[in-house]
Write a protein that holds these residues in place. Structure first.
Motif, short mmCIF file in Angstrom:
data_model
loop_
_atom_site.label_atom_id
_atom_site.label_comp_id
_atom_site.label_asym_id
_atom_site.label_seq_id
_atom_site.Cartn_x
_atom_site.Cartn_y
_atom_site.Cartn_z
N GLY A 131 0.84 -1.18 -0.03
CA GLY A 131 0.13 0.13 0.24
C GLY A 131 0.74 1.11 -0.22
N SER A 132 2.00 1.21 0.81
CA SER A 132 2.90 2.47 0.84
C SER A 132 3.36 2.68 -0.51
N VAL A 133 3.92 1.61 -1.30
CA VAL A 133 4.29 1.71 -2.73
C VAL A 133 3.18 2.26 -3.59
N LEU A 134 2.20 1.74 -3.25
CA LEU A 134 0.82 2.31 -4.13
C LEU A 134 0.71 3.95 -3.87
N GLY A 135 0.88 4.41 -2.80
CA GLY A 135 0.85 5.71 -2.54
C GLY A 135 1.88 6.46 -3.26
N ALA A 136 3.07 5.81 -3.18
CA ALA A 136 4.25 6.41 -3.90
C ALA A 136 3.86 6.56 -5.55
N TYR A 137 3.30 5.49 -6.26
CA TYR A 137 2.97 5.58 -7.70
C TYR A 137 1.99 6.56 -7.69
N VAL A 138 1.06 6.86 -6.74
CA VAL A 138 0.03 7.80 -7.05
C VAL A 138 0.75 9.30 -6.98
N SER A 139 1.77 9.29 -6.19
CA SER A 139 2.51 10.74 -6.16
C SER A 139 3.20 10.95 -7.48
N PHE A 140 3.43 9.74 -8.34
CA PHE A 140 4.02 10.19 -9.53
C PHE A 140 3.14 10.39 -10.77
N GLY A 141 1.76 10.31 -10.33
CA GLY A 141 0.56 10.75 -11.16
C GLY A 141 -0.15 9.67 -11.96
N ILE A 142 -0.09 8.42 -11.35
CA ILE A 142 -0.63 7.20 -11.79
C ILE A 142 -1.98 7.12 -11.22
N PRO A 143 -3.28 7.32 -11.81
CA PRO A 143 -4.48 7.09 -11.05
C PRO A 143 -4.78 6.22 -10.12
N ALA A 144 -5.05 6.53 -8.92
CA ALA A 144 -5.41 5.94 -7.71
C ALA A 144 -6.33 4.62 -8.03
N ALA A 145 -7.40 4.86 -8.83
CA ALA A 145 -8.30 3.96 -9.03
C ALA A 145 -7.86 2.75 -9.96
#
Length: 184
Positions: A131-145
Motif C-alpha cells: 500500500g505504501s508503494v501504491l501511494g508512491a505511484y499515485v504521487s508520480f501521477g498514476i490514477p489511484a483508481a
C-alpha cells in the motif's frame, strides 16, 4: 470489475479517497519542509507518503481493523476459490501490506504449510504491491483508481496462477475447521 457501473464508481470513489488521504501527507511535508518541498521530489514527497501510509496501517492494525478486513476478504477468496485459509489470508493481506509483511500474518502456521501453499504465499507476494508503494505511484501521477483495481484483482489472480503451476497434492493441515486467528 470496471465494466460494471457499480464497480467502476466504487473504485473511482476509493481512488478519490486515496488521493485525499495522500494530500494529508503532502500537507504535512509542506508544513515540515516548507513550500519548496517538491524540489527534492523523492526525499520530501515520496518518502513521507510511505511513512504516513505505514504509520496509518500500523495504527489500524493495532486497533484490529486491518485484521478484520483481511479475514473477511480472505474468507471470500477461500470460499470462492477453494483455497486454504492461510493462502487466502496472505493473498488478502498483500492488497494492503507488502510481500515481507503479509506472511507474518500467518507466522504461527508457516511450519504447517504444504509446498503448494508456500508457493501460493510467494506468488501472491510477487503479484501485488504494498500500500505504501501504491501511494508512491499515485504521487508520480498514476490514477489511484487504476492502482486499486489492479491490486485487488491481482490477489485472486495470483492464487489462481499459483494453483495452476503447483496444484495441491497434499492434505493441508490448516483447514476451515481450524480456528485461524491473526495476532493483534
Amino acid at each position: 470489475m470496471l465494466d460494471l457501473f457499480l464497480g467502476f464508481h466504487a473504485f473511482e470513489w476509493m481512488g478519490h479517497q486515496v488521493q485525499i488521504f495522500l494530500n494529508y501527507a503532502d500537507a504535512g511535508s509542506k508544513f515540515l519542509f516548507g513550500a519548496t518541498y517538491t524540489d527534492h521530489f523523492f526525499a520530501f514527497k515520496v518518502l513521507p507518503i510511505v511513512i504516513f501510509f505505514s504509520t496509518t496501517i500500523s495504527i489500524l492494525y493495532f486497533l484490529g481493523f486491518v485484521q478484520w478486513l483481511i479475514l473477511k476478504i480472505g474468507w471470500i477468496m477461500q470460499i470462492s476459490m477453494d483455497t486454504s485459509p492461510t493462502e487466502s489470508l496472505v493473498a488478502a493481506g498483500n492488497i494492503f501490506v507488502g510481500q515481507a509483511e503479509s506472511p507474518l500474518l500467518i507466522r504461527p502456521y508457516i511450519s504447517d504449510l504444504t509446498k503448494s501453499e508456500i508457493h501460493s504465499v510467494m506468488t501472491s507476494g510477487f503479484a501485488t504491491i504494498a500500500g505504501s508503494v501504491l501511494g508512491a505511484y499515485v504521487s508520480f501521477g498514476i490514477p489511484a483508481a487504476h492502482l486499486l483495481t489492479a491490486s485487488v484483482m491481482s490477489a485472486p489472480a495470483a492464487l489462481a496462477v499459483a494453483k495452476l503451476f503447483w496444484p495441491e497434492e497434499e492434505v493441508p493441515k490448516i483447514t476451515t475447521k481450524t480456528n485461524l486467528k491473526l495476532d493483534k
